[in-house]
Design a protein around this motif. Structure first.
Motif, mmCIF file in Angstrom:
data_model
loop_
_atom_site.group_PDB
_atom_site.id
_atom_site.type_symbol
_atom_site.label_atom_id
_atom_site.label_comp_id
_atom_site.label_asym_id
_atom_site.label_seq_id
_atom_site.Cartn_x
_atom_site.Cartn_y
_atom_site.Cartn_z
ATOM 1 N N ALA A 1 -22.394 -13.224 -29.170
ATOM 2 C CA ALA A 1 -23.208 -14.356 -28.702
ATOM 3 C C ALA A 1 -22.321 -15.529 -28.305
ATOM 4 C CB ALA A 1 -24.164 -14.780 -29.813
ATOM 5 N N ASP A 2 -22.904 -16.463 -27.554
ATOM 6 C CA ASP A 2 -22.216 -17.688 -27.172
ATOM 7 C C ASP A 2 -22.396 -18.687 -28.320
ATOM 8 O OD1 ASP A 2 -21.090 -19.780 -25.853
ATOM 9 O OD2 ASP A 2 -22.842 -20.208 -24.613
ATOM 10 N N GLY A 3 -21.391 -18.869 -29.144
ATOM 11 C CA GLY A 3 -21.485 -19.819 -30.256
ATOM 12 C C GLY A 3 -21.457 -19.130 -31.611
ATOM 13 N N THR A 4 -21.751 -19.920 -32.638
ATOM 14 C CA THR A 4 -21.627 -19.443 -34.022
ATOM 15 C C THR A 4 -23.002 -19.255 -34.653
ATOM 16 O OG1 THR A 4 -19.521 -20.588 -34.235
ATOM 17 C CG2 THR A 4 -20.646 -20.019 -36.287
ATOM 18 N N SER A 5 -23.213 -18.102 -35.265
ATOM 19 C CA SER A 5 -24.482 -17.808 -35.954
ATOM 20 C C SER A 5 -24.206 -17.714 -37.444
ATOM 21 C CB SER A 5 -25.055 -16.469 -35.494
ATOM 22 O OG SER A 5 -25.101 -16.374 -34.097
ATOM 23 N N VAL A 6 -25.158 -18.189 -38.247
ATOM 24 C CA VAL A 6 -25.028 -18.070 -39.704
ATOM 25 C C VAL A 6 -26.140 -17.158 -40.206
ATOM 26 C CG1 VAL A 6 -25.054 -19.307 -41.898
ATOM 27 C CG2 VAL A 6 -23.996 -20.363 -39.873
ATOM 28 N N LEU A 7 -25.752 -16.074 -40.884
ATOM 29 C CA LEU A 7 -26.731 -15.135 -41.443
ATOM 30 C C LEU A 7 -26.741 -15.263 -42.957
ATOM 31 C CD1 LEU A 7 -25.495 -13.655 -38.739
ATOM 32 C CD2 LEU A 7 -26.969 -11.829 -39.500
ATOM 33 N N GLU A 8 -27.908 -15.545 -43.506
ATOM 34 C CA GLU A 8 -28.020 -15.661 -44.962
ATOM 35 C C GLU A 8 -28.819 -14.495 -45.496
ATOM 36 O OE1 GLU A 8 -28.638 -19.301 -47.412
ATOM 37 O OE2 GLU A 8 -29.074 -20.087 -45.403
ATOM 38 N N GLU A 9 -28.235 -13.757 -46.454
ATOM 39 C CA GLU A 9 -28.923 -12.598 -47.050
ATOM 40 C C GLU A 9 -29.509 -13.020 -48.393
ATOM 41 O OE1 GLU A 9 -29.730 -9.290 -46.155
ATOM 42 O OE2 GLU A 9 -30.759 -9.583 -48.057
ATOM 43 N N LYS A 10 -30.826 -13.057 -48.465
ATOM 44 C CA LYS A 10 -31.487 -13.572 -49.675
ATOM 45 C C LYS A 10 -32.109 -12.470 -50.530
ATOM 46 C CE LYS A 10 -31.837 -18.206 -48.852
ATOM 47 N NZ LYS A 10 -31.347 -19.253 -49.690
ATOM 48 N N ILE A 11 -32.110 -11.225 -50.057
ATOM 49 C CA ILE A 11 -32.806 -10.172 -50.813
ATOM 50 C C ILE A 11 -31.822 -9.353 -51.661
ATOM 51 C CG2 ILE A 11 -34.407 -8.205 -50.673
ATOM 52 C CD1 ILE A 11 -35.643 -10.738 -49.512
ATOM 53 N N PHE A 12 -30.711 -8.952 -51.053
ATOM 54 C CA PHE A 12 -29.736 -8.130 -51.772
ATOM 55 C C PHE A 12 -28.391 -8.860 -51.844
ATOM 56 C CE2 PHE A 12 -32.709 -4.931 -50.068
ATOM 57 C CZ PHE A 12 -33.129 -4.406 -51.284
ATOM 58 N N GLU A 13 -27.703 -8.693 -52.989
ATOM 59 C CA GLU A 13 -26.498 -9.496 -53.208
ATOM 60 C C GLU A 13 -25.271 -8.951 -52.497
ATOM 61 O OE1 GLU A 13 -26.641 -7.000 -57.120
ATOM 62 O OE2 GLU A 13 -28.039 -7.652 -55.588
ATOM 63 N N ASN A 14 -25.339 -7.708 -52.039
ATOM 64 C CA ASN A 14 -24.121 -7.107 -51.500
ATOM 65 C C ASN A 14 -24.427 -6.371 -50.200
ATOM 66 O OD1 ASN A 14 -21.490 -6.256 -51.383
ATOM 67 N ND2 ASN A 14 -21.793 -4.504 -52.740
ATOM 68 N N ARG A 15 -24.983 -7.110 -49.240
ATOM 69 C CA ARG A 15 -25.450 -6.396 -48.058
ATOM 70 C C ARG A 15 -24.695 -6.794 -46.787
ATOM 71 N NH1 ARG A 15 -31.536 -4.336 -46.546
ATOM 72 N NH2 ARG A 15 -30.731 -2.307 -46.009
ATOM 73 N N PHE A 16 -23.389 -7.043 -46.923
ATOM 74 C CA PHE A 16 -22.586 -7.332 -45.728
ATOM 75 C C PHE A 16 -21.459 -6.310 -45.586
ATOM 76 C CE2 PHE A 16 -24.027 -11.929 -46.275
ATOM 77 C CZ PHE A 16 -24.888 -11.889 -45.189
ATOM 78 N N MET A 17 -21.687 -5.096 -46.069
ATOM 79 C CA MET A 17 -20.625 -4.089 -46.021
ATOM 80 C C MET A 17 -20.269 -3.691 -44.582
ATOM 81 S SD MET A 17 -20.205 -3.505 -49.294
ATOM 82 C CE MET A 17 -19.604 -1.890 -49.711
ATOM 83 N N HIS A 18 -21.168 -3.989 -43.659
ATOM 84 C CA HIS A 18 -20.890 -3.680 -42.251
ATOM 85 C C HIS A 18 -19.923 -4.700 -41.640
ATOM 86 C CE1 HIS A 18 -24.564 -5.846 -43.110
ATOM 87 N NE2 HIS A 18 -24.347 -6.577 -42.045
ATOM 88 N N ALA A 19 -19.813 -5.901 -42.248
ATOM 89 C CA ALA A 19 -18.991 -6.955 -41.637
ATOM 90 C C ALA A 19 -17.527 -6.521 -41.469
ATOM 91 C CB ALA A 19 -19.102 -8.250 -42.434
ATOM 92 N N PRO A 20 -16.866 -5.963 -42.506
ATOM 93 C CA PRO A 20 -15.468 -5.557 -42.309
ATOM 94 C C PRO A 20 -15.306 -4.490 -41.211
ATOM 95 C CG PRO A 20 -16.081 -5.455 -44.640
ATOM 96 C CD PRO A 20 -17.319 -5.766 -43.884
#
Ligand code: UD1
Length: 422
Positions: free
Chosen positions: A321-340
């Motif tokens: 995307a053009d710019g910076t997005s902030v994603l907040e995960e409020k349901i599960f504590e460890n749900r950014f395993m796709h980021a790396p």
């Protein structure tokens, strides 16, 4: 182990049929334990999670017959019921815990293995067990199993206040309450469309349920439930995932069976990102308005908020995307395993606790990647479809849990994707 090879590039066009909802079907199937008459589900998805639930119900003494290549599940629980759900099956899939309420309601006792951890977080069962305890069940944890027993052999109605609107606990308590003595009220119930679908099916079986789809669900217990035939609701997560394909790659795709009311918060975010969604005679049509995706902030919430099960796929879109997005995960504590894994493809993402900051880059680059859960895996496929060069996604068994014919469906709209058999 099989993998999926994706070559990024072209725009998409055509149609994708959307299946019945995995998460609805996994709650509907245990409802067969509530009656000795047949329960038939149509529009069932063909997925390995459904086969796991079939195996579990079979081990409990229910019959599940798969008809029309798996699209119809004919179930019956007229014989003796085994009340022990074994660890060997339950550990494969957390939704196995949905047999606890029905077994307890029918037999007055049940022994169900705790599912254990999963990649996206600890996921305890306290909301389920506290609710059942209020209905008169004594529940002990021994040898890794929940041993539950209803006082006097029958659950009784109760007012239950959930500390969090848990989907599975709402389903378990709702099923348990259909055969309890008296009235059960669930306050702060989950409102997901899959809850409404389960309530519709239970009503067709003779249950008395009001308020499903709102935060207060009331269930008046009845003596027995009878057989029924029920059509599984559309899979809103499969729908949202494939809506992101033309959003990421460009072009125009029609999602057959798609409904905006299943995904309003998600559609609002797509609109803000520059993606148009319109209703057609047979579903929804999705197209990108401009060359450049716009950055948007996303916070996951229980329904009707933005679904946690679409967070990984949305992140794949926002990587360019053009710019910076902030994603907040409020349901599960460890749900950014796709980021790396997305970072390995050239994405600029920083994760701090439950917040991921995604700075858009001009282009992603293909890479070998793997994922630890179902939605993360499909986000990597979407990212690969937009990337330069080749992406290989391994651990395909995650995808088989939740996406039927993913390769065929995406090839059907022009994606360059294939399954590599190992
Ligand atoms: C269901 C969905 C899953 C989805 C999730 C949230 C199915 C089969 N799965 O999972 O795809 O991501 O809803 O929309 O329908 N919690 C507790 N104690 C409990 C129960 C839950 O603390 O007793 C916590 C969980 O750890 C989690 C949160 O509550 O952090 C949400 O869980 P819940 O709504 O119960 O999700 P599931 O029913 O497991």
């Amino acid at each position: 182990m099989d993998s999926i090879l994706v070559r990024g590039g072209g725009k998409l066009s055509g149609q994708i049929p959307i299946a019945g909802a995995k998460n609805a079907c996994l709650a509907l199937m245990p409802a067969t334990l509530l009656s000795d008459e047949p329960l038939t589900l149509t529009n069932a998805p063909r997925l390995s999670d459904i086969r796991t639930m079939t195996e579990l119900l079979g081990s409990l003494g229910a019959e599940v017959t798969s008809l029309q290549e798996g699209k119809v599940l004919a179930m019956a629980s007229h014989g003796p019921i085994n009340t022990r759900a074994e660890y060997d099956i339950v550990r494969k899939m957390r939704a196995s815990n949905l047999v606890l309420g029905p077994l307890l309601a029918r037999e007055g006792h049940a022994e169900v293995s705790l599912p254990g951890g999963c990649a996206i977080g600890a996921r305890p069962m306290d909301i389920h067990t506290d609710g059942l305890a209020k209905m008169g069940a004594q529940i002990d944890l021994r040898d890794g199993y929940l041993h539950a027993k209803a006082d006097g052999g029958k659950l009784r109605g109760a007012v239950i206040d959930f500390p969090f609107a848990s989907v599975g606990a709402t389903e378990n308590i709702m099923m348990a309450a259909t055969l309890a003595k008296g009235t059960t009220v669930i306050n702060n119930a989950a409102r997901e469309p899959e809850i409404v679908d389960l309530a519709d099916c239970l009503r067709a079986m003779g249950a008395q349920i009001d308020g499903d789809g709102t935060s207060t669900v009331t269930i008046q217990g009845v003596d027995r439930l009878h057989g029924a035939t029920h059509r599984v609701v559309t899979d809103r997560i499969e729908l949202g995932t494939y809506m992101l394909a033309p959003a990421i790659c460009g072009g125009e795709v029609e999602l057959l069976g798609g409904r905006i009311d299943l995904l309003e918060a998600f559609c609002e975010k797509l609109d803000a990102a520059g993606i148009s969604v319109s209703e057609t005679e047979n579903g929804l049509s999705v197209t990108r308005r401009e060359d450049q995706i716009r950055a948007v902030d996303v916070t996951t919430e229980p329904f009707p908020g933005f679904p946690t099960d679409l967070q990984a796929q949305m992140m794949a879109l926002l990587c360019t995307a053009d710019g910076t997005s902030v994603l907040e995960e409020k349901i599960f504590e460890n749900r950014f395993m796709h980021a790396p894994e997305l970072i390995r493809m050239g994405a600029d993402i920083e994760v701090h606790g439950g917040t991921a900051t995604v700075k858009g880059v001009a282009k992603l680059k293909g890479a070998p990647v793997m994922a630890t859960d179902l939605r993360a895996s499909v986000s990597l496929i979407l990212a690969g479809m937009a990337a330069e060069g080749e992406t290989t996604v391994s651990r395909v068994y995650h995808l088989d849990r939740g996406y039927e014919h993913v390769v065929t469906k995406l090839r059907g709209v022009g994606a360059d994707i294939e399954r590599i058999k190992s």
